[in-house]
Design an enzyme around this catalytic site. Sequence first.
Site, short mmCIF file in Angstrom:
data_model
loop_
_atom_site.label_atom_id
_atom_site.label_comp_id
_atom_site.label_asym_id
_atom_site.label_seq_id
_atom_site.Cartn_x
_atom_site.Cartn_y
_atom_site.Cartn_z
N GLU A 60 1.05 -1.11 -0.09
CA GLU A 60 0.20 0.31 0.09
C GLU A 60 1.03 1.45 0.56
O GLU A 60 0.56 2.28 -0.54
CB GLU A 60 -0.75 0.26 1.26
N HIS A 129 -9.61 -5.18 11.49
CA HIS A 129 -10.22 -5.16 10.53
C HIS A 129 -11.95 -4.02 10.95
O HIS A 129 -12.82 -4.03 9.41
CB HIS A 129 -11.03 -6.63 10.22
C1 LIG Z 1 -1.46 -3.97 4.37
C2 LIG Z 1 -2.52 -5.24 4.28
N1 LIG Z 1 -3.54 -5.37 2.67
C3 LIG Z 1 -4.27 -5.64 1.68
C4 LIG Z 1 -4.87 -7.41 2.80
C5 LIG Z 1 -5.81 -7.50 1.91
N2 LIG Z 1 -5.57 -8.32 2.06
C6 LIG Z 1 -5.62 -10.10 2.92
S1 LIG Z 1 -5.44 -11.71 3.04
C7 LIG Z 1 -4.90 -10.80 1.54
C8 LIG Z 1 -3.57 -12.17 0.62
C9 LIG Z 1 -2.41 -12.23 1.27
O1 LIG Z 1 -2.16 -13.44 0.31
P1 LIG Z 1 -0.69 -14.30 0.83
O2 LIG Z 1 -0.12 -13.76 1.48
O3 LIG Z 1 -0.03 -14.87 -0.03
O4 LIG Z 1 -0.94 -15.32 2.01
P2 LIG Z 1 -2.49 -16.38 1.85
O5 LIG Z 1 -4.34 -15.42 1.55
O6 LIG Z 1 -2.24 -16.65 0.30
O7 LIG Z 1 -2.64 -16.95 2.80
C10 LIG Z 1 -5.01 -9.55 1.53
C11 LIG Z 1 -4.30 -8.89 -0.11
C12 LIG Z 1 -4.47 -7.03 4.83
N3 LIG Z 1 -5.03 -7.89 5.33
N4 LIG Z 1 -3.46 -6.35 4.64
#
Ligand SMILES: Cc1ncc(C[n+]2csc(CCOP(=O)(O)OP(=O)(O)O)c2C)c(N)n1
Lengths: 327, 327, 349, 349
Positions: A60, A129
């Site tokens: 971000e 959240h």
């Molecule tokens: C700083 C931030 N940006 C966006 C999000 C929204 N978000 C939650 S999980 C996710 C994807 C994360 O992917 P990954 O790190 O590969 O973990 P996975 O869910 O595949 O275990 C996003 C974009 C967040 N929680 N925190």
Amino acid sequence: MPVQSYRDALNHAMREEMDRDPNVFIMGEEVGHYNGAYKVTQGLLQRFSERRVIDAPIAEMGFAGVGIGAAMVGLRPIIEFMTFNFSLVAIDQIVNNAAKIYQMSAGQFHVPIVFRGPGGPAVQVGSQHSQALESFYAHVPGLKVVMPSTALDAKGLLKSAIRDDNPVVFIEGETLYNTTWEVPDDGELLIPLGKGDIKREGSHVTLIAWSKMVWVCLEAAKELAKDGIECEVVDPRTLRPLDVDLLASSVQKTGRCVIVEIGWPVAGFGAEVAYQVQRLCMDALDAPIERVTSDDVPMPYAKNLEDEVQPQVRDVVAAVRRVLYLD
Amino acid sequence: MPVQSYRDALNHAMREEMDRDPNVFIMGEEVGHYNGAYKVTQGLLQRFSERRVIDAPIAEMGFAGVGIGAAMVGLRPIIEFMTFNFSLVAIDQIVNNAAKIYQMSAGQFHVPIVFRGPGGPAVQVGSQHSQALESFYAHVPGLKVVMPSTALDAKGLLKSAIRDDNPVVFIEGETLYNTTWEVPDDGELLIPLGKGDIKREGSHVTLIAWSKMVWVCLEAAKELAKDGIECEVVDPRTLRPLDVDLLASSVQKTGRCVIVEIGWPVAGFGAEVAYQVQRLCMDALDAPIERVTSDDVPMPYAKNLEDEVQPQVRDVVAAVRRVLYLD
Amino acid sequence: MVAPVATSFSSRPTTPESARVEDDTADEPSATTAAELAPLYRQMLAIRRMEEASAKAYSQGKIGGFLHLIIGQEAVCVGAISTLQKDDYVVATYREHGHAYAKGVTSRAILAELYGKKTGCVKGLGGSMHIFDRETNFLGGYGIVGGHVPIAAGAAFAAKYRNDKRVTLCFFGDGASTIGGFAEGLALAALWKLPVVMICENNQYSMGTPLYRSVAVEDVSLRALAHGMARDRFDGDDVVKVKRRIADAVERARTTGEPTLIEVVTYRFRGHSMSDPGLYRTKDELEEWKRRDPLNRARARLVDTGMPEADIAALEDDVKAEIEDAVQFAESSPVADEYKKYVIKDGEG
Amino acid sequence: MVAPVATSFSSRPTTPESARVEDDTADEPSATTAAELAPLYRQMLAIRRMEEASAKAYSQGKIGGFLHLIIGQEAVCVGAISTLQKDDYVVATYREHGHAYAKGVTSRAILAELYGKKTGCVKGLGGSMHIFDRETNFLGGYGIVGGHVPIAAGAAFAAKYRNDKRVTLCFFGDGASTIGGFAEGLALAALWKLPVVMICENNQYSMGTPLYRSVAVEDVSLRALAHGMARDRFDGDDVVKVKRRIADAVERARTTGEPTLIEVVTYRFRGHSMSDPGLYRTKDELEEWKRRDPLNRARARLVDTGMPEADIAALEDDVKAEIEDAVQFAESSPVADEYKKYVIKDGEG
Ligand SMILES: Cc1ncc(C[n+]2csc(CCOP(=O)(O)OP(=O)(O)O)c2C)c(N)n1
Ligand SMILES: Cc1ncc(C[n+]2csc(CCOP(=O)(O)OP(=O)(O)O)c2C)c(N)n1
Ligand SMILES: [Mg+2]
Ligand SMILES: [Mg+2]
């Protein structure tokens, strides 16, 4: 008039402005191929291609800054935060760069950018959240802060925000996306930033609220009307700049004021509203200004507790009765 | 009683607490070998070694988080931000982790950590280095926010903050480090968080201010006293929790209230103070509450403009005369 | 609870060893001509004199706040920015007087700004740390470490969006290499293949902290590896060499759109800012570096190219006159007077 | 102003190719015994059944908010955490039911938490994303991507400060590899030589975005290079192999205090959260991965070790009973009722 959802209103606002101005683009997590985590950008990738609808990785601070740099040299980015909770890792970019570059450069560079996405608690998503951060952004000169409550306002204000030459923090109601309102089918539907709106007229008490809390106030007003209590529901729509004249003229009329906000009480934006109202309406006020807010706690997960923490219609009703000295 | 500088008072508070509790350590940029960018940590490296006085690279988000993790498992970190301007890149750690872990873990983990450093405008350091961010932190449940105005308060409050089991945001006055005050030589000098202090008694007007603005109010009070106007200067010292009883009892007595803050007006902490005062003292108030604040602009660099933007003694005097309807 | 063993968190003793680059071209001066070198030398000298003048004015209380001088590092900004076209963008830190000057901002506009005058490049609103100039595409000096790196990526993004072939140079310090803003800006530039050259001016200290106490491996350019990004690393005291090596990266950005991460090893002769006495380094260390002063080096090479001493002296006099005029201009300009005008553009849009 | 050429910012076409690790040990199962493998299989199975039960409860409206399942990835948390001692710390993301279970949190406490019940491990205050357990040193599930990485470094910092030889495991997703919090946590762990093992569970997607659209180079472990940090990268469907490879890093942390960055390639069988239909991947891709289901693989290997089918079946029945009991416990527990108590410790301290 056609009825439209708040989600579609936002979607159409972006689509129309992107049709109108080739410098407008949208960037954020999952805005393209996924059509948006909340589907607000549905169909935009297909229409505008990957050049103008850009899926960003989870960074971000990085992509907010990319937007700012692009805006400095003439593009008009829309940066989507999946939710405004995640804007906290980017807030330095917004406060120290977006808000200040016009001043630091003595007007040589300006930053026409919109940071948008849902804010405020949703349902059972826990404390990290569930927060309403509008008072942070409203504190900062150089920014504009917009929080529409209805599909109509969402569309007209987002279009104005995209055309505005200043950085605009545009916070959508995470639980409002499915709400509907009458929205004229007008590509030039522009609601000026900084103008509030009376969502219901009344003479006994002024209720001041924005975003989702407008809906709670309208419900409370309906309930109170059964007892003959007429509430005026005033929605500033834009928190910065704030339409103090509209708020004051309503309170001048009613002599009572209840401010309803979804966020934490201490140093919330409601405090600013209260300061302005007491300053302008001290003589007219027949009772102290009341605030109805979230409890002063991080949001719990369990549904029953979450409901207890957030301002409910019954809390607004009770506050109105208090300022009328009815209980 | 011995007179001590605000800087030394902070330094001794840390030294004494580190002597007392081997779990206390300090981490931040230039806190060790350089003895602190503002020399607040002078001599601590020599006394406590690199194990407990840790120079961090420029990674505020990272080392704020390191402090939080260490605090969860029993250490008591003091994290220095070189200035609070740089806390904006770490604010997610403070708001989403430090403030919420006690709640998210239902009390299983707590986070005894102090985030400290200078805040508020200094002299001619420009808009990115001149901001008062207390309203951001004061908004967040789970945090305590402390802003001492004198060396005495600085020492007694910092010692309490270090012993507190909660995350404390401790904002020092960047221009107060050389100010002096009488400070008893007492290793158990503990001023409780959440208790305000009357810095000058008076019966005509209540001036509410914290940190550097207390000094401006004291000056204004002196000047006004020449005209027979007696100001009561009330310093909450801790913004969260706020000693509303003390503020209210003063305004109950004087019937007039001016709030003076160094930061931006909109949704500043002064708004919260105003809300509380009008709520508790509406009947006693003989005039609307006034705020004296910085202008609503990013801070300019040039000295003449910087002075114009910030609240000056003359502004406070004028506001006091206004609430007394003297002009 | 606390173990009796003292645990040190720093990885080396506190006396730094000189951190020269292993570079096979290190001692071969790049071939050049007077026509090429003279203007570069002139720029470096003007920056040196301008900063000396500002230090003097600071000590007289005519300049306030933080003043960060680049003296000793002039070859980096001058060599690098000499590779650009006017339309190209530069984004820099708070230590940016030299970069602004090299991009074309006048010494008058810079010094007047430092004096807080209305005639300054940003009308006295920004001061030393926040020089901006639309005319020369100087996109600013920024005060939050690392915070400007994504902005540079953003300018490059715009160039790619418009396909206008502009290149962006982004300057930052060695101390910025640990902060998230840098990491994210770099990752996005690599992912989206943005035409930006990221230039780390490794002057070996961030304030009082030597690089070996900031990073586990004293080579910032290695960050490129994980992103498949082109990288380079070299000594920054030969302005012609800086020009050549940066030119390669600028060419890459302009023709292929790909970013490069470059680390230039250099040294600042003054303290971090005017208030820093520099106690963290030895006199010997400083003297050793001063012997490699990029200005002396450039001047000697200018002589080697056959430029007559008289012409060099004339150039130096010209610089002297320019800076004297700029100081005079700054001194005599009216103080800053507007500040409410530049908060929100066009009223309540 | 806008160039007519359409410019794509993504580096490959949108159909992902399977991203298997080049790893010479990929198809050689690590030697094991029933005594070692049976408890690992039992844990994986319990996690699978627990998550299936939670998915069902979610669809019945008994669980709310975001529910992120780890189904398909069980071998990573089980293999990794099996190398730890009780005193060691684990820090994880919002996708952490399996990690909590593997560290010793009971299925009762986890499921009751998901149901928002008073008997949940955090009394219904945290839900699926925020499991914490002091007893087992499970330092939490965190919802801000990357934000927990510095916290893990902090727990490791405390271990170094006290010299108590505890090791911290930090789990995060492939999507976290681009965010500043990860970069800063990694840099500090490397600089200060903290006893932490950073484990990237590369399940190849962050929400709907395949890794090749998030990073320029699809190898997160390469980030270690710039920090001189030990690294490893391997397939995560063989629980014994995960255990062996993580054990090396845990041993390194315990004996030398040094950190390691490890990437484990895996796959989630479900959507990102319950609301995600997973339209961004093909059925074929999913089926291919399901053929490598780590549970099937572990079961088959258990048979190979000579464990009688009846014993395996008994183990499976035991898991079934455990989860049925946990569901029953969650269903019948009283709803959450305290929330004001856990804001500030000890009143106004
Ligand atoms: C700083 C931030 N940006 C966006 C999000 C929204 N978000 C939650 S999980 C996710 C994807 C994360 O992917 P990954 O790190 O590969 O973990 P996975 O869910 O595949 O275990 C996003 C974009 C967040 N929680 N925190
Ligand atoms: C985020 C942030 N943290 C801390 C500071 C304070 N600060 C200003 S300059 C500086 C040192 C930077 O060193 P380096 O990046 O090497 O650049 P140099 O000053 O050597 O040119 C620090 C710590 C800041 N401006 N921003
Ligand atoms: Mg440096
Ligand atoms: Mg993933």
